[in-house]
Design a protein around this motif. Structure first.
Motif, PDB file in Angstrom:
ATOM      1  N   SER A 373      70.744 -32.059  23.447  1.00 27.68           N
ATOM      2  CA  SER A 373      69.752 -31.587  24.419  1.00 27.68           C
ATOM      3  C   SER A 373      70.329 -30.657  25.473  1.00 27.68           C
ATOM      4  CB  SER A 373      69.108 -32.799  25.115  1.00 27.68           C
ATOM      5  OG  SER A 373      70.112 -33.574  25.773  1.00 27.68           O
ATOM      6  N   LEU A 375      72.239 -27.881  24.948  1.00 25.76           N
ATOM      7  CA  LEU A 375      72.727 -26.622  24.380  1.00 25.76           C
ATOM      8  C   LEU A 375      72.479 -25.434  25.305  1.00 25.76           C
ATOM      9  CD1 LEU A 375      71.630 -27.030  20.638  1.00 25.76           C
ATOM     10  CD2 LEU A 375      73.894 -27.409  21.645  1.00 25.76           C
ATOM     11  N   CYS A 376      71.387 -25.472  26.055  1.00 22.82           N
ATOM     12  CA  CYS A 376      71.054 -24.354  26.952  1.00 22.82           C
ATOM     13  C   CYS A 376      71.161 -24.770  28.411  1.00 22.82           C
ATOM     14  CB  CYS A 376      69.653 -23.841  26.631  1.00 22.82           C
ATOM     15  SG  CYS A 376      69.275 -22.200  27.323  1.00 22.82           S
ATOM     16  N   LEU A 381      72.098 -19.466  26.186  1.00 22.63           N
ATOM     17  CA  LEU A 381      71.962 -19.540  24.727  1.00 22.63           C
ATOM     18  C   LEU A 381      71.002 -18.473  24.208  1.00 22.63           C
ATOM     19  CD1 LEU A 381      72.892 -21.245  22.286  1.00 22.63           C
ATOM     20  CD2 LEU A 381      70.799 -22.597  22.566  1.00 22.63           C
ATOM     21  N   LEU A 384      70.355 -19.764  18.218  1.00 22.14           N
ATOM     22  CA  LEU A 384      70.489 -21.154  17.817  1.00 22.14           C
ATOM     23  C   LEU A 384      70.224 -21.229  16.322  1.00 22.14           C
ATOM     24  CD1 LEU A 384      70.821 -24.167  18.425  1.00 22.14           C
ATOM     25  CD2 LEU A 384      68.382 -24.254  18.954  1.00 22.14           C
ATOM     26  N   ILE A 395      62.821 -31.726  18.042  1.00 27.13           N
ATOM     27  CA  ILE A 395      63.450 -30.574  18.699  1.00 27.13           C
ATOM     28  C   ILE A 395      63.469 -30.870  20.193  1.00 27.13           C
ATOM     29  CG2 ILE A 395      63.269 -28.110  19.181  1.00 27.13           C
ATOM     30  CD1 ILE A 395      61.797 -27.795  16.524  1.00 27.13           C
ATOM     31  N   SER A 398      64.177 -29.545  26.098  1.00 32.59           N
ATOM     32  CA  SER A 398      64.933 -28.608  26.939  1.00 32.59           C
ATOM     33  C   SER A 398      64.975 -27.208  26.345  1.00 32.59           C
ATOM     34  CB  SER A 398      66.358 -29.131  27.152  1.00 32.59           C
ATOM     35  OG  SER A 398      67.022 -29.298  25.896  1.00 32.59           O
ATOM     36  N   LEU A 399      64.876 -27.095  25.026  1.00 34.25           N
ATOM     37  CA  LEU A 399      64.912 -25.765  24.408  1.00 34.25           C
ATOM     38  C   LEU A 399      63.672 -24.957  24.773  1.00 34.25           C
ATOM     39  CD1 LEU A 399      66.346 -26.503  20.840  1.00 34.25           C
ATOM     40  CD2 LEU A 399      67.517 -25.502  22.806  1.00 34.25           C
ATOM     41  N   CYS A 402      64.472 -22.661  27.609  1.00 34.48           N
ATOM     42  CA  CYS A 402      65.619 -21.756  27.416  1.00 34.48           C
ATOM     43  C   CYS A 402      65.111 -20.321  27.301  1.00 34.48           C
ATOM     44  CB  CYS A 402      66.402 -22.174  26.171  1.00 34.48           C
ATOM     45  SG  CYS A 402      67.980 -21.324  26.000  1.00 34.48           S
ATOM     46  N   LEU A 405      66.760 -17.496  24.900  1.00 34.72           N
ATOM     47  CA  LEU A 405      66.780 -17.569  23.445  1.00 34.72           C
ATOM     48  C   LEU A 405      66.208 -16.308  22.803  1.00 34.72           C
ATOM     49  CD1 LEU A 405      65.855 -21.216  22.398  1.00 34.72           C
ATOM     50  CD2 LEU A 405      67.883 -19.922  21.741  1.00 34.72           C
ATOM     51  N   VAL A 408      65.821 -18.405  16.795  1.00 35.19           N
ATOM     52  CA  VAL A 408      65.847 -19.838  16.537  1.00 35.19           C
ATOM     53  C   VAL A 408      65.662 -20.043  15.038  1.00 35.19           C
ATOM     54  CG1 VAL A 408      64.778 -22.064  17.021  1.00 35.19           C
ATOM     55  CG2 VAL A 408      64.873 -20.314  18.810  1.00 35.19           C
ATOM     56  N   LEU A 423      58.387 -23.776  23.635  1.00 33.86           N
ATOM     57  CA  LEU A 423      59.211 -23.080  22.652  1.00 33.86           C
ATOM     58  C   LEU A 423      58.400 -22.041  21.887  1.00 33.86           C
ATOM     59  CD1 LEU A 423      62.020 -22.913  21.305  1.00 33.86           C
ATOM     60  CD2 LEU A 423      61.259 -24.641  19.679  1.00 33.86           C
TER      61      LEU A 423
END
Length: 1004
Positions: A373, A375-376, A381, A384, A395, A398-399, A402, A405, A408, A423
């Motif tokens: 969780s 990664l960003c 980031l 991904l 998923i 938190s993404l 981001c 990004l 993805v 997302l």
């Protein structure tokens, strides 16, 4: 007194007389140099004989006290001729730099007479023959750069006699033999660059371990074999070690952990095995490690994971085991690429929490567990890429926050649950790939915020609900693949997606009618709505989608008649089966070839037996068999009669025309005969001619128009046979006969008449791009049209390079081989010299003539005689420059330069406004500049620097979408001789999109 006055006056007159203004001896030598060289750009125009000294001349530097010439720098002056040996008569010359010119012939051994030289740079010229072994007799030489020439033979063993040499660069030549062990005697050496030579499968000498002052060792692509010697660990000052793309075997020696100054290690593309050595924590300055494309086993050492890495790249190996949690201790970790291994276990839960992670690619492994969780966590980031693993769970939410990004790619995992709502709408994401998981829920209405999205790929999941109307606001969307889900409703806003090329919503629960206004899909290439619950009539507007070549509406509830307008399409696949269609078949499709396209429509009748349902019982069946027998006998009689008549008619035509058809091969459904083609080959229908034959425009009786290439004659071989046109005919047939693409010209059929061979193509009304650019229709080519032509041609070449098996190299890409249809859409044509990559790579090509055309031939052809995909890319780059500048690839105005060199020089000296065609609207200047940059990338001198065609297509697509090109680039901070492979590294993620392309792209 008067005598003294007379003497002084006379002396003053003598001093001021013209005789005293004679040029110095150094200047006279330089005048000899000027006379021996061709100077098309007049760079040496101020080398004036009336000057007292040459110290103010272009490229000349002098000692400010003695006024003797100490330096000559004529870099990138476009000079041509032999090496000017008169330069060696300058007694104080210590600096000589002549790179990026056209200095040719061999390098005379007399160059050793330049006894004062400390710096000699002759890179990027056309020098041939052996490297003079007398160079080592120049006592003070510190820098020697002979890279990117055509030197052959071995590396002189005498080079071991250098005592002050610090840089030896012989990269990118035609050198063979082995690396002399005597090079280990040059204790002063700091940089040794021998890459891109074929050193006859020689080993890496252990004596190189004696070069304790060495900082850069670049031996990539040298055909090295054997093991890496343990003595390499003695190079404690080494910063950059690059032994990539060789045939090295064995394990990495443990001694490598003693290289305390190392910053980057490049060992990818070998056959190394074993495990990564422990003790890597000693390499405290290591920023980049790339050991991909080897055969390593074992696990990633824990101490390696504790290094302050900026980029860790161990992709494409055979590592086994789990990824250690200690990797998260890396405070500077920016790029983590581990794809194409056999790694397993979960990713570290804290990955990205303490480092500005920018790119994470662990695709094609056996990783499992949940996606971390954090990664960003630092908001950096961009990419991904976790596809083809066994990740499970949801998923992370938190993404969805981001904002950085860009791509993805999570396909082919075991992910479940709903996609985070935010997302769907991230503003910078261009590729969202969630295919082949168990994701569920709706497509969020927040997708309207994904302004940059060009590819939405969510097939093979459990998505349900209505496709939101907001999807119509995604103006950059090119591909929407959502098949095999539970989606309902087909929103009318889809027709707003004018850039759409692929729409695949098959195997869903869609209902309703196809939206009104689909004629806006001018770029649509594939439409697949099969196996849904769509009803109503098939819109006739589909027949106006001229680039459509895949149409599947099967398994629905469509009713009514099949629109006659579908005959306007040139389809590779048509499937209207299993619907409720009625009426007759369109005449074009009423044949056996299209039977499967219409089955399962009870009310649909045509000339195909059994297509309509049978009526009646056994009597009806008996009558049917009787009628069938009668018609069968009649058909046999008819066939025999036709065959007899055809044979007689052929004999007659042979006597009349002197041509006998021996072979007739078709690749598409034809509505004309060979005889009709022959009757139309008249001189008044010739529309073009070349060295191998003529091209005719043929208007057929059914109204169709064809272009017929007639290949006759040829070149006599040693045995007296004529063979060249046969080879061209064979290449064209083998290539075009098996490929189908909207941007490749269609070969309808071919005829072998014995004396001549005929190739029948679809007719392109607007001729070739070259003719249009330089003809009366040039004014019709505004910038949007030129851009579309570039993109069309790029997609055609990308298909040849990446989607054909084996890949195909065109080998003669030029504007005259890019044809334009009635709407100025482009198709790549003329495959007379095309070759499959597999054939070329095996050395089966022994070329006796140049493959390509003047102005389009890649520079490496001069010394390799090898044409591959990179050669096609260079030629396509020239085509882009033609579209941008409106100029010919060669022009007397350029002098001895070609278009590529003219563009580069003009950009440097005058700017982009002097390069762009004045006929183009200035409001497109920004877009034109971006396309120009792509053209310059394609025409890079080093083949390795040219992006693959798949990347070129993506870059061109991003121009109109105003996307920021974000590729994984290396820093290039260590040495000007470290050739970055941004196109290769940045393209590795693209490769992962297509498994069959992965290894070929990396090694391209």
């Amino acid at each position: 007194m008067s005598r003294l006055l007379f003497f002084v006056v006379g002396l003053l007159l003598f001093v001021s007389s013209p005789l005293t203004l004679c040029l110095s001896q150094d200047g006279l030598f330089l005048q000899q140099v000027k006379r021996s060289l061709s100077d098309p750009t007049h760079s040496l125009s101020n080398w004036n004989e009336r000057d007292a000294t040459p110290c103010n001349w272009t490229g000349i530097g002098c000692d400010h006290v003695t006024l003797r010439v100490t330096s000559v720098d004529l870099s990138s002056f476009q000079l041509a001729g032999s090496f000017p040996i008169f330069l060696c008569r300058l007694p104080s010359l210590i600096f000589l730099s002549l790179p990026y010119n056209s200095i040719g012939s061999s390098l005379t051994p007399n160059i050793s007479s330049c006894q004062s030289l400390q710096y000699l740079d002759l890179a990027q010229n056309l020098l041939v023959g052996p490297i003079p072994d007398t160079l080592s007799q120049i006592p003070s030489l510190r820098h020697l750069n002979l890279s990117s020439n055509n030197f052959s033979g071995g590396i002189p063993a005498s080079f071991g006699e250098f005592r002050r040499l610090e840089t030896l660069n012989l990269a990118a030549n035609l050198l063979n033999g082995s690396i002399p062990t005597s090079l280990g005697n040059i204790s002063s050496l700091k940089e040794l660059l021998l890459a891109l030579n074929s050193l006859s499968q020689s080993p890496l000498p252990s004596e190189l371990g004696n070069l304790t002052n060495l900082e850069v060792l670049w031996l990539a692509r040298c055909d090295l074999v054997g093991q890496i010697p343990a003595t390499i660990g003695r190079l404690t000052r080494l910063i950059n070690l690059d032994l990539s793309s060789n045939g090295l075997t064995g394990s990495i020696p443990w001694s490598i952990t003693g290289m305390k100054s190392i910053v980057q290690i490049e060992l990818y593309g070998n056959s190394l095995s074993g495990v990564l050595p422990s003790g890597m924590s000693n390499l405290t300055k290591l920023l980049r490690l790339d050991v991909s494309m080897n055969n390593f086993t074992g696990t990633i050492p824990d101490d390696l994971c504790g290094l302050p890495l900026e980029s860790l790249n161990v992709n494409d190996n055979r590592f086994e085991g789990s990824l250690s949690e200690s990797i998260t201790r890396s405070a500077n970790l920016s790029e983590l690429k581990l794809f194409n291994n056999i790694l397993s276990g979960p990713l570290p839960s804290q990955l990205g929490k303490n480092s500005p992670l920018r790119i994470l690619d662990v695709s094609y492994n056996g990783f499992s567990g949940e996606i971390p969780s954090h990664l960003c966590e630092n908001g950096a980031l961009e990419d991904l890429i976790l596809m083809v693993n066994s990740f499970s769970g949801k998923i992370p939410e938190s993404l969805g926050n981001c904002q950085s990004l860009s791509r993805v790619r999570l396909k082919h995992n075991k992910l479940s649950g709903t996609v985070p709502e935010r997302l769907w709408g991230l503003p910078h994401v261009s590729l969202l790939e969630l295919e082949d998981n168990s994701l569920s829920g709706d497509i969020s209405t927040m997708i309207s915020g994904a302004h940059n999205l060009s590819q939405l790929m969510i097939s093979s999941n459990l998505f349900s609900g209505l496709i939101p109307e907001e999807i119509g606001s995604l103006g950059n969307l090119v591909e929407f693949s959502g098949s095999n889900n539970r989606l309902t409703g087909l929103p009318g806003s889809l027709v707003k997606l004018s850039g759409l090329t692929t729409l695949d919503l098959s195997d869903n629960e869609l209902s309703g009618e196809i939206p009104v206004g689909i004629q806006a899909w001018k770029k649509l290439n594939e439409l697949n709505l099969a196996n849904n619950r769509l009803y109503g009539e098939i819109p006739s507007e589909i027949g106006g989608l001229q680039v459509l070549n895949y149409l599947d509406l099967s398994g629905n509830l469509f009713s009514g008649k099949i629109p006659l307008e579908l005959q306007n399409l040139k389809l590779n696949l048509l499937n209207l089966s299993n619907n409720r269609l009625t009426g007759s078949l369109p005449p074009f499709y009423a044949n056996e070839n299209y039977r499967s396209s219409f089955v399962g429509n009870p009310g649909l009748c045509g000339d195909l037996p059994d297509l309509c349902p049978r009526i009646g019982g056994r009597k009806g069946r008996a009558d049917f068999w009787v009628l069938g027998l009668i018609f069968g006998l009649a058909a046999v009689v008819l066939v025999v009669g036709v065959v007899w008549f055809y044979w007689k008619y052929q004999t007659f035509m042979k006597n009349k025309k002197g041509i006998a058809m021996s072979k007739w091969r078709s690749f598409h459904k034809l509505s004309f005969s060979a005889i009709e083609i022959l009757d139309c080959l008249r001189e008044d229908s010739v529309i073009g001619s070349g060295a191998s034959g003529k091209v005719y425009k043929v208007v057929l009786s059914n109204g169709d128009v064809a272009a017929v290439k007639k290949l006759c004659g040829g070149t006599k071989k040693v045995d007296g046979t004529v063979d060249s046109e046969k080879d061209e005919f064979k290449a064209e047939v083998e290539t075009l006969g098996r490929i189908r693409h909207k941007n490749i010209v269609r070969l309808w059929c071919c005829y072998d008449t014995g004396d001549c061979k005929l190739l029948v193509y679809e007719y392109m009304p607007n001729g070739s791009l070259g003719d249009v650019l330089r003809g009366s229709k040039g004014g019709l080519l505004d910038w949007p049209t030129r851009y579309n032509i570039a993109l069309d041609a790029a997609e055609g070449l990308s298909y040849l390079h990446h989607d054909c098996v084996p890949p195909i190299v065109h080998r003669d890409v030029k504007s005259n081989n890019i044809l334009l249809d009635g709407e100025f859409r482009a198709r790549v044509a003329d495959f007379g010299v095309a070759k499959a990559v597999a054939t070329v790579s095996k050395g089966e090509e022994a070329m006796s003539v140049i493959a390509g055309s003047c102005g389009y031939i890649a520079p490496e052809y001069a010394y390799t005689l090898n044409v591959n995909e990179k050669s096609d890319i260079y030629s396509f780059g020239v085509v882009i420059l033609e579209l941008v500048t409106g100029r010919l690839p060669t022009d007397p105005e350029f002098g001895e330069r070609d278009l590529v060199k003219w563009v580069c020089t003009t950009l440097d000296q005058k700017g982009v406004d002097y390069v762009i065609d004045g006929n183009l609207d200035s409001k497109y200047k920004k877009e034109i500049g971006k396309v120009l940059d792509i053209g310059l990338m394609c025409t890079a001198i080093l083949p390795i620097s040219r992006p693959p065609m798949r990347k070129v297509v993506k870059l061109l697509q991003e121009v109109v979408a105003e996307k920021k090109t974000k590729t994984a680039k290396k820093d290039g901070m260590f040495s000007p001789y470290y050739y970055e492979e941004a196109s290769e590294q940045g393209g590795k993620e693209e490769i992962a999109a297509d498994e069959k392309e992965m290894e070929r792209e990396i090694s391209a």
